[in-house]
Design a protein around this motif. Structure first.
Motif, PDB file in Angstrom:
ATOM      1  N   ILE A 192       0.822  -1.218   0.000  1.00 16.76           N
ATOM      2  CA  ILE A 192       0.000   0.000   0.000  1.00 16.76           C
ATOM      3  C   ILE A 192       0.849   1.257   0.000  1.00 16.76           C
ATOM      4  CG2 ILE A 192      -1.777   1.286   1.256  1.00 16.76           C
ATOM      5  CD1 ILE A 192      -2.811  -1.349   2.340  1.00 16.76           C
ATOM      6  N   ASN A 195       1.107   5.543   4.032  1.00 16.99           N
ATOM      7  CA  ASN A 195       0.045   6.544   4.001  1.00 16.99           C
ATOM      8  C   ASN A 195      -1.004   6.224   5.058  1.00 16.99           C
ATOM      9  OD1 ASN A 195      -1.519   4.422   2.874  1.00 16.99           O
ATOM     10  ND2 ASN A 195      -0.841   4.997   0.823  1.00 16.99           N
ATOM     11  N   LYS A 196      -2.044   7.039   5.078  1.00 18.37           N
ATOM     12  CA  LYS A 196      -3.107   6.894   6.076  1.00 18.37           C
ATOM     13  C   LYS A 196      -3.836   5.561   5.930  1.00 18.37           C
ATOM     14  CE  LYS A 196      -5.404  10.621   6.828  1.00 18.37           C
ATOM     15  NZ  LYS A 196      -6.371  11.739   6.682  1.00 18.37           N
ATOM     16  N   GLN A 197      -4.061   5.142   4.678  1.00 13.36           N
ATOM     17  CA  GLN A 197      -4.753   3.868   4.450  1.00 13.36           C
ATOM     18  C   GLN A 197      -3.971   2.703   5.028  1.00 13.36           C
ATOM     19  OE1 GLN A 197      -5.746   3.109   0.329  1.00 13.36           O
ATOM     20  NE2 GLN A 197      -5.943   0.909   0.677  1.00 13.36           N
ATOM     21  N   THR A 201      -5.277   0.145   7.980  1.00 14.94           N
ATOM     22  CA  THR A 201      -5.312  -1.301   7.729  1.00 14.94           C
ATOM     23  C   THR A 201      -4.472  -2.050   8.747  1.00 14.94           C
ATOM     24  OG1 THR A 201      -5.542  -0.804   5.359  1.00 14.94           O
ATOM     25  CG2 THR A 201      -4.999  -3.064   5.969  1.00 14.94           C
ATOM     26  N   THR A 261      -7.978  -5.122   4.420  1.00 19.79           N
ATOM     27  CA  THR A 261      -7.464  -4.426   3.236  1.00 19.79           C
ATOM     28  C   THR A 261      -8.585  -4.122   2.249  1.00 19.79           C
ATOM     29  OG1 THR A 261      -5.308  -5.517   3.472  1.00 19.79           O
ATOM     30  CG2 THR A 261      -5.812  -4.547   1.334  1.00 19.79           C
ATOM     31  N   ILE A 264     -11.121  -1.380   3.876  1.00 22.66           N
ATOM     32  CA  ILE A 264     -10.560  -0.032   4.007  1.00 22.66           C
ATOM     33  C   ILE A 264     -10.216   0.558   2.647  1.00 22.66           C
ATOM     34  CG2 ILE A 264      -8.621   1.282   4.963  1.00 22.66           C
ATOM     35  CD1 ILE A 264      -8.704  -0.606   7.357  1.00 22.66           C
ATOM     36  N   ALA A 265      -9.735  -0.252   1.719  1.00 18.68           N
ATOM     37  CA  ALA A 265      -9.450   0.254   0.373  1.00 18.68           C
ATOM     38  C   ALA A 265     -10.731   0.731  -0.306  1.00 18.68           C
ATOM     39  CB  ALA A 265      -8.785  -0.836  -0.459  1.00 18.68           C
ATOM     40  N   THR A 268     -11.827   3.992   1.404  1.00 17.14           N
ATOM     41  CA  THR A 268     -10.941   5.093   1.020  1.00 17.14           C
ATOM     42  C   THR A 268     -11.285   5.588  -0.382  1.00 17.14           C
ATOM     43  OG1 THR A 268      -9.167   4.173   2.399  1.00 17.14           O
ATOM     44  CG2 THR A 268      -8.531   5.783   0.722  1.00 17.14           C
ATOM     45  N   THR A 356     -12.015   3.427  10.137  1.00 20.40           N
ATOM     46  CA  THR A 356     -12.060   4.207   8.892  1.00 20.40           C
ATOM     47  C   THR A 356     -13.008   5.391   9.000  1.00 20.40           C
ATOM     48  OG1 THR A 356     -11.672   2.139   7.695  1.00 20.40           O
ATOM     49  CG2 THR A 356     -12.328   4.028   6.401  1.00 20.40           C
ATOM     50  N   LEU A 360     -11.565   9.058   8.461  1.00 17.53           N
ATOM     51  CA  LEU A 360     -11.977   9.740   7.236  1.00 17.53           C
ATOM     52  C   LEU A 360     -13.208  10.614   7.425  1.00 17.53           C
ATOM     53  CD1 LEU A 360     -11.506   6.896   4.588  1.00 17.53           C
ATOM     54  CD2 LEU A 360      -9.880   8.637   5.315  1.00 17.53           C
TER      55      LEU A 360
END
Length: 371
Positions: A192, A195-197, A201, A261, A264-265, A268, A356, A360
């Motif tokens: 990934i 980063n924040k993601q 995760t 994964t 959250i992906a 995002t 998340t 976010l």
């Protein structure tokens, strides 16, 4: 430079193909004698049976070949090989295969020889090359990062196993607990990126895995581990319970990481497409995504478990063992591990949605969940 950026996957695939070709002709690099089989002749074929009326055939081969390395290079040998047609514990050999030899000498002369195993490095290298080629051609940089993460994790796992051996298994949970965290962090960092993601995760993966193991330990404590047959673990030379928990930890980690994964992906991407989406909407969307992922993922774990235990279970049945004894000795620990991983999968859904939505959405998602 632009041409290199466009064609670098093809170049790496071609280099890998040349490496596979080189490995196919690397007999001279081995110290143990290797023979290339030139002819195989069946000299006997007899039916065998046991007290449970299991039937098989015992086949004897005369395997002729030429030694391809060492001081005996070029010498021809004929070796007797006996195997069962089922090939459960024995091996049949065929023309053009390369096999390792154990040579017995007297005054420097070869008096007898036996085949100690099949040389498999070429097949292994081809499978690795094929996997890498598919990843690079179809996914390019993302595929390369995925392959890199597998290589890094394999190296770390080998180091952890050696560390466990050096400590005689006394710190197996500590070693593999730390390994699970490192696995998750490095894999997500490589695949990934920083980063924040990735951080969301990672937090979800560690949290979901930890919760599943904690719940399992609580259940074990309440039930006094009734029905947990650690003695069914094969070839264990250290305390079985910590080793079982370490296996379960790594298995649960993989399932939880996969699910977190995906969730959250997706969330995002939703936030990027709809910047005005609220924390509550993010949580509800994540719960819906998790509900769709959860069922297939649990079934995947079940299919893996069935594929792993089926051969041994059939062997037990063939030797007149009951369903209960067969289940206890071959399936019970696998079912427990699947259940623990399933708990982790279920708990990961609200955990991933909550983390998340807070990060976010900027609001606490549980404030209006009743609606």
């Amino acid at each position: 430079m632009r041409r290199w950026l466009k064609w670098w996957p093809i170049i790496i695939v071609l280099i890998g193909g040349l490496c596979v070709l080189g490995i196919a002709h690397d007999d001279g690099l081995y110290q143990q004698s290797i023979m290339k089989i030139t002819t195989v002749k069946t000299t006997a074929n007899e039916q065998q049976s046991d007290q449970f009326e299991n039937k098989d055939r015992q086949i004897t081969q005369a395997v002729t070949g030429t030694i391809t390395n060492g001081k005996d290079k070029g010498q021809q040998l004929t070796i007797k090989n006996t195997y069962m047609k089922s090939q459960a514990t024995t091996q049949a050999y065929y023309r053009h295969q390369h096999v390792f030899l154990t040579l017995h000498r007297h005054h420097g002369e070869i008096t007898s020889s036996t085949i100690s195993g099949l040389k498999r490095d070429t097949s292994l290298a081809f499978v690795v090359w094929l996997t890498l080629s598919v990843l690079l051609i179809l996914m390019r940089f993302s595929g390369a990062m995925a392959f890199l993460s597998v290589v890094v994790n394999a190296v770390l796992f080998a180091m952890a196993v050696n560390w466990n051996s050096d400590t005689q298994g006394s710190k197996v949970l500590v070693i593999f607990g730390l390994l699970a965290i490192v696995f998750a962090a490095l894999t997500l960092l490589i695949v990934i990126g920083p980063n924040k993601q990735m951080l969301m995760t990672l937090a979800t993966t560690i949290g979901g895995t930890a919760l599943s193991i904690i719940i399992a330990l609580l259940v074990f404590m309440v039930t006094n581990e009734k029905g947990v047959y650690y003695e069914s673990m094969q070839y264990v030379t250290q305390l079985p319970k910590p080793l079982f928990l370490a296996e379960t930890l790594l298995g649960s980690l993989g399932a939880v990481m996969d699910e977190s994964t995906d969730i959250i992906a997706s969330l995002t991407a939703l936030k990027e497409e709809r910047p005005d989406v609220t924390a509550k909407q993010i949580f509800k969307s994540g719960r819906q995504i998790g509900g769709e992922i959860m069922g297939p993922l649990i079934n995947v774990l079940f299919f893996i478990f069935v594929a792993d235990t089926l051969p041994l279970a059939l062997l037990y049945f063939k030797n007149a063992n009951s369903w209960g004894y067969t289940f206890n000795m071959t399936m019970s620990l696998g079912v427990i591990q699947s259940l623990i991983s399933g708990i982790g999968i279920v708990l990961t859904v609200p955990l991933a949605c909550g983390i998340t939505s807070m990060v976010l959405g900027g609001k606490k998602p549980w404030a209006r969940l009743r609606h």
